[in-house]
Design an enzyme around this catalytic site. Structure first.
Site, PDB file in Angstrom:
ATOM      1  N   ARG A 100     -11.624   2.806  -9.107  1.00 50.09           N
ATOM      2  CA  ARG A 100     -10.555   3.768  -9.388  1.00 50.09           C
ATOM      3  C   ARG A 100     -10.709   4.352 -10.781  1.00 50.09           C
ATOM      4  NH1 ARG A 100      -5.427   2.723  -6.142  1.00 50.09           N
ATOM      5  NH2 ARG A 100      -6.295   2.318  -4.071  1.00 50.09           N
ATOM      6  N   ARG A 131       0.865   7.791  -2.706  1.00 49.93           N
ATOM      7  CA  ARG A 131       1.267   8.712  -1.646  1.00 49.93           C
ATOM      8  C   ARG A 131       2.787   8.858  -1.601  1.00 49.93           C
ATOM      9  NH1 ARG A 131      -2.050   5.952   3.056  1.00 49.93           N
ATOM     10  NH2 ARG A 131      -2.170   4.320   1.464  1.00 49.93           N
ATOM     11  N   ARG A 152      -5.490  -2.269   8.640  1.00 47.71           N
ATOM     12  CA  ARG A 152      -6.659  -3.082   8.309  1.00 47.71           C
ATOM     13  C   ARG A 152      -6.252  -4.096   7.244  1.00 47.71           C
ATOM     14  NH1 ARG A 152      -7.672   1.994   5.926  1.00 47.71           N
ATOM     15  NH2 ARG A 152      -7.808   1.915   3.642  1.00 47.71           N
ATOM     16  N   MET A 153      -7.066  -5.123   7.064  1.00 47.74           N
ATOM     17  CA  MET A 153      -6.751  -6.187   6.113  1.00 47.74           C
ATOM     18  C   MET A 153      -7.305  -5.918   4.722  1.00 47.74           C
ATOM     19  SD  MET A 153      -4.876  -8.493   7.538  1.00 47.74           S
ATOM     20  CE  MET A 153      -5.134 -10.012   6.595  1.00 47.74           C
ATOM     21  N   SER A 154      -8.334  -5.085   4.613  1.00 49.71           N
ATOM     22  CA  SER A 154      -8.938  -4.741   3.317  1.00 49.71           C
ATOM     23  C   SER A 154      -9.370  -5.978   2.528  1.00 49.71           C
ATOM     24  CB  SER A 154      -7.967  -3.891   2.486  1.00 49.71           C
ATOM     25  OG  SER A 154      -7.717  -2.655   3.125  1.00 49.71           O
ATOM     26  N   HIS A 208       3.144   3.625  -8.991  1.00 52.64           N
ATOM     27  CA  HIS A 208       2.848   2.244  -9.340  1.00 52.64           C
ATOM     28  C   HIS A 208       4.047   1.573 -10.015  1.00 52.64           C
ATOM     29  CE1 HIS A 208      -1.221   2.468  -8.034  1.00 52.64           C
ATOM     30  NE2 HIS A 208      -1.623   3.296  -8.988  1.00 52.64           N
ATOM     31  N   ASP A 250       0.822  -1.199   0.000  1.00 48.85           N
ATOM     32  CA  ASP A 250       0.000   0.000   0.000  1.00 48.85           C
ATOM     33  C   ASP A 250       0.867   1.265   0.000  1.00 48.85           C
ATOM     34  OD1 ASP A 250      -2.388   1.370   0.023  1.00 48.85           O
ATOM     35  OD2 ASP A 250      -2.625   1.284   2.194  1.00 48.85           O
ATOM     36  N   ARG A 268       1.572  -5.092   6.162  1.00 45.39           N
ATOM     37  CA  ARG A 268       0.936  -4.038   5.371  1.00 45.39           C
ATOM     38  C   ARG A 268       1.741  -2.755   5.508  1.00 45.39           C
ATOM     39  NH1 ARG A 268      -5.256  -2.440   4.185  1.00 45.39           N
ATOM     40  NH2 ARG A 268      -4.791  -0.603   2.920  1.00 45.39           N
ATOM     41  N   ASN A 303     -10.803  -1.963  -6.428  1.00 47.51           N
ATOM     42  CA  ASN A 303      -9.797  -1.141  -7.117  1.00 47.51           C
ATOM     43  C   ASN A 303     -10.082  -1.105  -8.609  1.00 47.51           C
ATOM     44  OD1 ASN A 303      -7.057  -2.350  -5.050  1.00 47.51           O
ATOM     45  ND2 ASN A 303      -8.335  -0.549  -4.759  1.00 47.51           N
ATOM     46  N   VAL A 362     -11.016  -6.225  -6.306  1.00 46.32           N
ATOM     47  CA  VAL A 362     -12.105  -6.039  -7.264  1.00 46.32           C
ATOM     48  C   VAL A 362     -12.582  -4.588  -7.219  1.00 46.32           C
ATOM     49  CG1 VAL A 362     -14.464  -6.689  -7.862  1.00 46.32           C
ATOM     50  CG2 VAL A 362     -12.836  -8.454  -7.156  1.00 46.32           C
TER      51      VAL A 362
END
EC number: 2.5.1.-
Length: 260
Positions: free
Chosen positions: A88, A39, A215-217, A53, A35, A209, A84, A82
């Site tokens: 996005r 940013r 969080r696990m998302s 990316h 993640d 993460r 994303n 899914v």
């Protein structure tokens, strides 16, 4: 660029961390939520945050090298959910998919690359070119004589994976002539696990993460039931070897209780 003194201090600290792990129990399987690419790009001053990316995709192979060096033979990476893919901006998704094709899938085809690729997720939500590139890499590495296994979760949703596994189990039982009552009597966690995208692979011992999110998302919800979790405040492209070693040090210091 690191100054010489900082570079030397970094190497010394990395060696010290590595020495601390010499006689400890390391995870067999590490899963990572990569993640913070965009940013990180903003933090670095790039005009186009999407460049994060590319740097993030290129960083995957460096991190895999660290894992191989330490004898960690199973790695799972959360690339895109899914949501994303659906929510996005289309140009961001297209850019990410190109990075996956060029920077992740293509290098796996090289003979010197030891990793065998496994895919987890819905291929139908991917662009045709991405689906083809990943399938080509998966097929090409399937017979690779190696103990190194890389699972790429793309077009992935953990709840959907569990639903699909249960559906597959019910369909298998129906084809065999079983009644719903028969299925209910025989239903086991192992029977569901065998039909997950990751069926036959070990569950992750450690989930890392990056980016500071805690969080696990939806990542590996079934498989990570007893995993140790480690949240790192750096963004994925800036995730350093010492950050990885710190995560392993934290893991080795914990007493795993598996459900307690």
């Amino acid at each position: 660029m690191m100054q010489p003194v900082r570079r030397a201090a970094y190497r010394l600290y990395a060696r010290r961390l590595r020495a601390q792990l010499a006689h400890t129990s390391l995870p067999r399987h590490v899963a990572m939520v990569m993640d913070g690419n965009r940013r990180w790009a903003r933090q670095m001053g790039f005009d186009d945050p999407g460049l994060g990316h590319r740097y993030g995709a290129e960083h995957i192979h460096e991190v895999l090298g660290w894992c191989a060096e330490l004898g960690i033979r199973h790695v799972s990476l959360f690339v895109a959910s899914v949501d994303n893919m659906r929510k996005r901006a289309s140009d961001e998704v297209a850019n990410l998919m190109r990075m996956i094709e060029d920077v992740v899938a293509e290098p796996l085809l090289r003979p010197a690359n030891p990793w065998q690729l496994h895919l987890a997720g819905r291929a139908d939500v991917l662009p045709d070119s991405t689906r083809h590139a990943l399938k080509l890499a998966e097929d090409a590495t399937r017979e690779r004589a190696t103990d190194f296994h890389l699972t790429v979760a793309i077009g992935y949703d953990g709840r959907e994976e569990i639903v699909n596994a249960v559906r597959a189990l019910l369909e298998d039982e129906a084809r065999a002539g079983a009644t719903l009552d028969d299925v209910a009597q025989r239903l086991t966690a192992d029977a569901i696990a065998a039909r997950l995208y990751t069926g036959g692979q070990p569950d992750p011992d450690l989930v890392i993460r990056t980016s500071g999110e805690r969080r696990m998302s939806g990542f590996l919800l079934w498989q990570a039931a007893y995993s140790e979790l480690y949240f790192c405040d750096v963004y994925w492209p800036g995730f350093r070897k010492i950050d990885f070693l710190r995560a392993l040090r934290s893991y080795s210091a914990r007493g795993r209780r598996f459900g307690a």
